[in-house]
Scaffold this motif. Structure first.
Motif, PDB file in Angstrom:
ATOM      1  N   ASP A   1      -1.718 113.989  56.375  1.00  0.00           N
ATOM      2  CA  ASP A   1      -0.687 112.954  56.237  1.00  0.00           C
ATOM      3  C   ASP A   1      -1.217 111.603  56.692  1.00  0.00           C
ATOM      4  O   ASP A   1      -0.913 110.569  56.083  1.00  0.00           O
ATOM      5  CB  ASP A   1       0.543 113.336  57.052  1.00  0.00           C
TER       6      ASP A   1
ATOM      7  N   LYS B   1      15.216 115.685  50.104  1.00  0.00           N
ATOM      8  CA  LYS B   1      14.311 115.250  51.162  1.00  0.00           C
ATOM      9  C   LYS B   1      14.358 116.276  52.287  1.00  0.00           C
ATOM     10  O   LYS B   1      15.418 116.724  52.689  1.00  0.00           O
ATOM     11  CB  LYS B   1      14.734 113.880  51.689  1.00  0.00           C
TER      12      LYS B   1
ATOM     13  N   LYS C   1       5.972 115.658  52.813  1.00  0.00           N
ATOM     14  CA  LYS C   1       5.314 114.404  52.422  1.00  0.00           C
ATOM     15  C   LYS C   1       3.955 114.683  51.794  1.00  0.00           C
ATOM     16  O   LYS C   1       3.564 114.041  50.810  1.00  0.00           O
ATOM     17  CB  LYS C   1       5.148 113.495  53.641  1.00  0.00           C
TER      18      LYS C   1
ATOM     19  N   ILE D   1       4.422 116.131  48.260  1.00  0.00           N
ATOM     20  CA  ILE D   1       4.772 115.055  47.327  1.00  0.00           C
ATOM     21  C   ILE D   1       3.533 114.337  46.826  1.00  0.00           C
ATOM     22  O   ILE D   1       3.383 114.053  45.635  1.00  0.00           O
ATOM     23  CB  ILE D   1       5.746 114.060  48.004  1.00  0.00           C
ATOM     24  N   VAL D   2       2.600 114.067  47.718  1.00  0.00           N
ATOM     25  CA  VAL D   2       1.409 113.285  47.362  1.00  0.00           C
ATOM     26  C   VAL D   2       0.287 114.156  46.806  1.00  0.00           C
ATOM     27  O   VAL D   2      -0.410 113.767  45.861  1.00  0.00           O
ATOM     28  CB  VAL D   2       0.899 112.503  48.600  1.00  0.00           C
ATOM     29  N   GLU D   3       0.115 115.351  47.366  1.00  0.00           N
ATOM     30  CA  GLU D   3      -1.110 116.104  47.118  1.00  0.00           C
ATOM     31  C   GLU D   3      -0.963 117.351  46.245  1.00  0.00           C
ATOM     32  O   GLU D   3      -1.963 117.856  45.738  1.00  0.00           O
ATOM     33  CB  GLU D   3      -1.733 116.549  48.465  1.00  0.00           C
TER      34      GLU D   3
ATOM     35  N   LEU E   1       8.924 115.778  42.798  1.00  0.00           N
ATOM     36  CA  LEU E   1       7.864 115.284  43.686  1.00  0.00           C
ATOM     37  C   LEU E   1       7.442 113.881  43.257  1.00  0.00           C
ATOM     38  O   LEU E   1       7.239 112.995  44.096  1.00  0.00           O
ATOM     39  CB  LEU E   1       6.664 116.226  43.666  1.00  0.00           C
ATOM     40  N   HIS E   2       7.320 113.695  41.941  1.00  0.00           N
ATOM     41  CA  HIS E   2       6.915 112.382  41.426  1.00  0.00           C
ATOM     42  C   HIS E   2       7.968 111.325  41.700  1.00  0.00           C
ATOM     43  O   HIS E   2       7.639 110.184  42.066  1.00  0.00           O
ATOM     44  CB  HIS E   2       6.654 112.493  39.924  1.00  0.00           C
TER      45      HIS E   2
ATOM     46  N   HIS F   1      10.107 111.280  44.202  1.00  0.00           N
ATOM     47  CA  HIS F   1      10.001 110.939  45.625  1.00  0.00           C
ATOM     48  C   HIS F   1       8.822 110.000  45.860  1.00  0.00           C
ATOM     49  O   HIS F   1       8.920 109.047  46.647  1.00  0.00           O
ATOM     50  CB  HIS F   1       9.824 112.213  46.461  1.00  0.00           C
ATOM     51  N   PHE F   2       7.712 110.263  45.180  1.00  0.00           N
ATOM     52  CA  PHE F   2       6.529 109.416  45.323  1.00  0.00           C
ATOM     53  C   PHE F   2       6.825 107.989  44.854  1.00  0.00           C
ATOM     54  O   PHE F   2       6.497 107.009  45.530  1.00  0.00           O
ATOM     55  CB  PHE F   2       5.362 109.999  44.522  1.00  0.00           C
TER      56      PHE F   2
ATOM     57  N   ASN G   1       9.009 106.068  47.222  1.00  0.00           N
ATOM     58  CA  ASN G   1       8.307 105.653  48.443  1.00  0.00           C
ATOM     59  C   ASN G   1       7.272 104.566  48.199  1.00  0.00           C
ATOM     60  O   ASN G   1       6.978 103.775  49.103  1.00  0.00           O
ATOM     61  CB  ASN G   1       7.620 106.866  49.078  1.00  0.00           C
ATOM     62  N   HIS G   2       6.701 104.521  46.970  1.00  0.00           N
ATOM     63  CA  HIS G   2       5.544 103.654  46.761  1.00  0.00           C
ATOM     64  C   HIS G   2       5.672 102.676  45.595  1.00  0.00           C
ATOM     65  O   HIS G   2       5.124 101.578  45.655  1.00  0.00           O
ATOM     66  CB  HIS G   2       4.285 104.510  46.559  1.00  0.00           C
TER      67      HIS G   2
END
Length: 225
Positions: free
Chosen positions: A39, A112, A129, A132-134, A189-190, A192-193, A196-197
């Motif tokens: 993380d 979440k 988290k 979501i990213v990995e 997941l995408h 949420h990504f 966040n970004h």
């Protein structure tokens, strides 16, 4: 539910590890701090050497548990999806109405995640988290066909097929249930990504959750068929 989860042992494909990390304090420390370190610095920059330095252990000791960081990442993903599956089964078992059951299932896989504090060496909110990213990187890899043959994604596929069964209860005539559900599980997941970004290309925000979007999507699609 937290009490039930704390008494529930999550099992992960034993081909993912050399030695089961749940059987020792060092193994649990590896899990706990690998989550925190991934993380913090991202999976690309994560190494067993850095993890060893973080936990005060020789790098060679980590290889006694995991062959490489790819296997460790799939282990963490498998643990996460096993935990989600347990929550999914527990939350939907006694719901009679198929549409209510579907809404609950979509909520479980898209919401979440907060740390439930019942498993001391796993912080579920931070692991969420990371997923979501990995998680897509464990699928989109050169090893995917071999990993799939080894059964590394059985739990992930089982979650999707459990929800497919509920979709079929809601509307048995809908012919794209698998595509719809896999799109929702992966797509959440995408979303949420993006929230966040890159928030300018998603409607998900502080007032509209990812869960809101996918419940609206699935109920609208099934209602119109």
């Amino acid at each position: 539910m937290n009490t039930l989860i704390s008494n529930f042992k999550i099992t992960v494909n034993d081909r993912l590890f050399v030695k089961d990390p749940e059987t020792s304090e060092l193994g649990k420390k590896i899990l706990k701090h690998s989550i925190l370190l991934i993380d913090e610095i991202g999976f690309e920059h994560f190494t067993f050497k850095k993890l060893g330095n973080r936990i005060g252990s020789n790098e060679s000791s980590l290889y006694r548990y995991f062959e490489n960081k790819h296997k460790l990442m799939i282990y963490l993903s498998s643990w996460y999806w096993s935990w989600i599956e347990y929550k999914l089964v527990f939350a939907t078992t006694n719901i009679i109405d198929p549409l209510d059951k579907l809404r609950k299932a979509i909520t479980i896989v898209t919401e979440k995640i907060d740390d439930d504090l019942s498993i001391a060496h796993i912080n579920e909110s931070i692991l969420n988290k990371i997923i979501i990213v990995e998680f897509s990187k464990t699928l989109h890899s050169k090893e995917i066909d071999e990993d799939n043959k080894e059964g590394f994604f059985l739990v992930y596929k089982r979650i999707i097929n459990r929800i497919v069964e509920i979709v079929n209860e809601v509307n048995p005539d809908y012919i794209y249930a698998k595509s719809l559900v896999s799109t929702i599980v992966e797509g959440s997941l995408h979303q949420h990504f993006l929230r966040n970004h890159i928030p300018t290309i998603t409607n998900c925000n502080e007032t509209i959750s990812t869960t809101d979007f996918y419940i609206n999507l699935i109920t609208t699609v099934l209602k119109n068929k």
